[in-house]
Design an enzyme around this catalytic site. Structure first.
Site, PDB file in Angstrom:
ATOM      1  N   ILE A  11      -2.323 -29.206 -13.228  1.00 51.08           N
ATOM      2  CA  ILE A  11      -1.552 -29.949 -12.226  1.00 51.08           C
ATOM      3  C   ILE A  11      -1.954 -31.431 -12.255  1.00 51.08           C
ATOM      4  O   ILE A  11      -1.114 -32.322 -12.139  1.00 51.08           O
ATOM      5  CB  ILE A  11      -1.727 -29.337 -10.821  1.00 51.08           C
ATOM      6  CG1 ILE A  11      -1.363 -27.839 -10.861  1.00 51.08           C
ATOM      7  CG2 ILE A  11      -0.866 -30.059  -9.793  1.00 51.08           C
ATOM      8  CD1 ILE A  11      -1.766 -27.050  -9.641  1.00 51.08           C
ATOM      9  N   TYR A 145     -12.595 -18.278  -3.528  1.00 50.68           N
ATOM     10  CA  TYR A 145     -11.776 -19.428  -3.950  1.00 50.68           C
ATOM     11  C   TYR A 145     -11.068 -20.024  -2.731  1.00 50.68           C
ATOM     12  O   TYR A 145     -11.173 -21.235  -2.457  1.00 50.68           O
ATOM     13  CB  TYR A 145     -10.756 -18.996  -5.010  1.00 50.68           C
ATOM     14  CG  TYR A 145      -9.677 -20.023  -5.251  1.00 50.68           C
ATOM     15  CD1 TYR A 145      -9.984 -21.255  -5.822  1.00 50.68           C
ATOM     16  CD2 TYR A 145      -8.351 -19.776  -4.887  1.00 50.68           C
ATOM     17  CE1 TYR A 145      -9.002 -22.214  -6.024  1.00 50.68           C
ATOM     18  CE2 TYR A 145      -7.362 -20.727  -5.087  1.00 50.68           C
ATOM     19  CZ  TYR A 145      -7.699 -21.949  -5.650  1.00 50.68           C
ATOM     20  OH  TYR A 145      -6.722 -22.900  -5.833  1.00 50.68           O
ATOM     21  N   PHE A 212       1.436  -5.920 -12.922  1.00 50.12           N
ATOM     22  CA  PHE A 212       0.345  -5.324 -12.133  1.00 50.12           C
ATOM     23  C   PHE A 212       0.893  -4.647 -10.873  1.00 50.12           C
ATOM     24  O   PHE A 212       0.863  -5.217  -9.793  1.00 50.12           O
ATOM     25  CB  PHE A 212      -0.681  -6.395 -11.755  1.00 50.12           C
ATOM     26  CG  PHE A 212      -1.362  -7.039 -12.935  1.00 50.12           C
ATOM     27  CD1 PHE A 212      -1.724  -6.300 -14.055  1.00 50.12           C
ATOM     28  CD2 PHE A 212      -1.665  -8.410 -12.924  1.00 50.12           C
ATOM     29  CE1 PHE A 212      -2.368  -6.893 -15.139  1.00 50.12           C
ATOM     30  CE2 PHE A 212      -2.303  -9.009 -13.996  1.00 50.12           C
ATOM     31  CZ  PHE A 212      -2.652  -8.260 -15.106  1.00 50.12           C
TER      32      PHE A 212
HETATM   33  N1  UFG Z   1       1.006 -10.774 -12.578  1.00 50.27           N
HETATM   34  C1  UFG Z   1       1.366  -9.706 -13.398  1.00 50.27           C
HETATM   35  N2  UFG Z   1       0.936  -9.750 -14.702  1.00 50.27           N
HETATM   36  C2  UFG Z   1       0.211 -10.780 -15.223  1.00 50.27           C
HETATM   37  C3  UFG Z   1      -0.130 -11.865 -14.370  1.00 50.27           C
HETATM   38  C4  UFG Z   1       0.278 -11.818 -13.048  1.00 50.27           C
HETATM   39  O1  UFG Z   1       2.017  -8.761 -12.981  1.00 50.27           O
HETATM   40  O2  UFG Z   1      -0.136 -10.734 -16.427  1.00 50.27           O
HETATM   41  C5  UFG Z   1       1.463 -10.770 -11.165  1.00 50.27           C
HETATM   42  C6  UFG Z   1       0.313 -10.793 -10.191  1.00 50.27           C
HETATM   43  O3  UFG Z   1      -0.156  -9.491  -9.948  1.00 50.27           O
HETATM   44  C7  UFG Z   1       0.964 -11.459  -8.983  1.00 50.27           C
HETATM   45  C8  UFG Z   1       1.994 -12.422  -9.586  1.00 50.27           C
HETATM   46  O4  UFG Z   1       2.192 -11.947 -10.926  1.00 50.27           O
HETATM   47  O5  UFG Z   1       1.637 -10.503  -8.238  1.00 50.27           O
HETATM   48  C9  UFG Z   1       1.514 -13.841  -9.631  1.00 50.27           C
HETATM   49  O6  UFG Z   1       0.214 -13.883 -10.233  1.00 50.27           O
HETATM   50  P1  UFG Z   1      -0.498 -15.219 -10.727  1.00 50.27           P
HETATM   51  O7  UFG Z   1      -1.815 -14.825 -11.301  1.00 50.27           O
HETATM   52  O8  UFG Z   1       0.439 -15.984 -11.593  1.00 50.27           O
HETATM   53  O9  UFG Z   1      -0.686 -16.061  -9.406  1.00 50.27           O
HETATM   54  P2  UFG Z   1      -1.429 -15.668  -8.043  1.00 50.27           P
HETATM   55  O10 UFG Z   1      -0.347 -15.485  -7.040  1.00 50.27           O
HETATM   56  O11 UFG Z   1      -2.393 -14.574  -8.164  1.00 50.27           O
HETATM   57  O12 UFG Z   1      -2.347 -16.943  -7.841  1.00 50.27           O
HETATM   58  C10 UFG Z   1      -1.837 -18.203  -7.581  1.00 50.27           C
HETATM   59  C11 UFG Z   1      -2.766 -19.281  -8.075  1.00 50.27           C
HETATM   60  C12 UFG Z   1      -4.062 -19.257  -7.324  1.00 50.27           C
HETATM   61  C13 UFG Z   1      -3.799 -19.321  -5.864  1.00 50.27           C
HETATM   62  C14 UFG Z   1      -2.879 -18.209  -5.480  1.00 50.27           C
HETATM   63  C15 UFG Z   1      -2.548 -18.251  -4.033  1.00 50.27           C
HETATM   64  O13 UFG Z   1      -3.011 -19.114  -9.441  1.00 50.27           O
HETATM   65  O14 UFG Z   1      -4.852 -20.366  -7.720  1.00 50.27           O
HETATM   66  O15 UFG Z   1      -1.668 -18.316  -6.212  1.00 50.27           O
HETATM   67  O16 UFG Z   1      -2.131 -16.995  -3.643  1.00 50.27           O
HETATM   68  F1  UFG Z   1      -4.924 -19.187  -5.168  1.00 50.27           F
END
Ligand code: UFG
Length: 329
Positions: A11, A145, A212
């Site tokens: 970012i 975090y 997931f």
């Molecule tokens: N997901 C999958 N497969 C993958 C990766 C992610 O199904 O290979 C799903 C996750 O389970 C989730 C969604 O896609 O349901 C989004 O996942 P991300 O990892 O892309 O993002 P997050 O929502 O977990 O995390 C993001 C930021 C963090 C922040 C968070 C706030 O990366 O830094 O949002 O909720 F803290």
């Protein structure tokens, strides 16, 4: 001169480009632990930016920058941002994200620098009590975090009371997409985020994208998130700084599109944008994923005048161009 910490990261680098385009003088401070020197080299070709390698955990490193340049304001990205890692290694998050920022704030106070825009997160809200989530939603993070970012928000509030240091806290939802010209992009090792992981599974044989969990309490059973484009997000930082310069008061804003997309939606959009089938399987839930997160970002729109312009498809298309560049490195 504007100091951008973490400007070699995802970012941060997009925000540096936005500020270069607006004619600001910039110094980037980054320890290159997650940021990349190649990103700095690219940014230096785009504009005349200064780069100082250093670590916020060493106050001398940051002190040197304030001694060398006349800093007017700080845009603060430098942080670790892997939720899962923060659970297994909380000290790393408190030391860097919280203690590192304390060093930064103390140095700002010492040098009379009174303006900071801070990269906060919707992870400070924790498990949502209602959606869309507005800025008044209670903050009760469920991982170190999120807690480390909330600690910084609290420090900033108290540094305003004690020293008149004004801060804008920007709580991002899920950031997506890359520079429209593919000069910089999302470059995490390992990559854990949804869109790059879907796109990466189109490169090389035998890679299958993993969803997931599809048994969440959502219409299609997969998690819902709010995917905000990184160039739109970068623009919000500039508007936040202009607001600080104009109003000289601290505030907090959510940054999201106000639109929830499920993992399945995002996956289908990727297939559509790429015009190809992508191998996929459903696996177990990932620990700590809330079912549904999306923003009420009305305050950023009305107060900052922020107008997020890019769609999920725009973000996927630019992310794909970037992945193609990255796959050749
Ligand atoms: N997901 C999958 N497969 C993958 C990766 C992610 O199904 O290979 C799903 C996750 O389970 C989730 C969604 O896609 O349901 C989004 O996942 P991300 O990892 O892309 O993002 P997050 O929502 O977990 O995390 C993001 C930021 C963090 C922040 C968070 C706030 O990366 O830094 O949002 O909720 F803290």
């Amino acid at each position: 001169m504007i100091l951008i910490t973490g400007g070699a990261g995802y970012i941060g680098s997009h925000t540096v480009i936005n500020f270069i385009n607006a004619g600001y003088d910039i110094v980037v401070f980054d320890n290159l632990e997650n940021g990349h020197i190649e990103t700095i080299e690219t940014l230096q070709k785009i504009g005349n930016i200064k780069f100082e390698k250093g670590d916020l955990r060493n106050i001398e490193d940051i002190e040197k920058v304030f001694n060398k340049y006349k800093i007017d304001a700080v845009i603060h990205f430098a942080a670790f941002a892997l939720v899962g890692e923060s659970v297994t290694n909380p000290g790393k998050y408190y030391r860097n994200n919280a203690f590192g920022t304390l060093n930064l704030l103390d140095t700002m106070v010492k040098h009379g620098v009174k303006k900071i825009v801070f990269s906060s997160t919707c992870a400070t809200y924790g498990e949502p009590k209602y959606t869309p989530i507005d800025e008044k939603h209670p903050q009760s993070p469920i991982n170190p975090y999120g807690t480390s970012k909330l600690m910084v928000e609290m420090m900033m509030k108290e540094y305003d009371i004690a020293y008149g240091l004004k801060s804008i806290k920007l709580r991002y939802f899920n950031v997506a997409g890359c520079d429209s010209l593919s000069r910089v992009g999302e470059w995490h090792e390992p990559e854990t985020h949804l869109i790059p992981n879907i796109l990466k599974s189109t490169f090389g044989e035998g890679k299958t994208f993993k969803i997931f969990g599809n048994d969440y309490d959502t219409p299609d059973g997969t998690c819902i998130r709010d995917y905000v484009n990184v160039e739109d997000l970068a623009q919000a930082h500039r508007l936040a700084l202009e607001y600080l310069n104009r109003e000289n008061k601290s505030d907090v804003f959510n940054l999201g599109t106000e639109k929830g997309d499920s993992v399945k939606n995002v996956f289908d959009s990727c297939e559509k944008v790429l015009g190809q089938k992508i191998p996929v399987e459903v696996v177990e839930r990932r620990a700590g994923d809330p079912a549904k997160l999306y923003a009420d970002a009305n305050k950023a729109k009305t107060v900052l005048g922020w107008k997020p312009a890019k769609t999920l498809e725009n973000s996927i298309a630019s992310a794909y161009e970037w992945e193609k560049t990255l796959s050749k490195r």
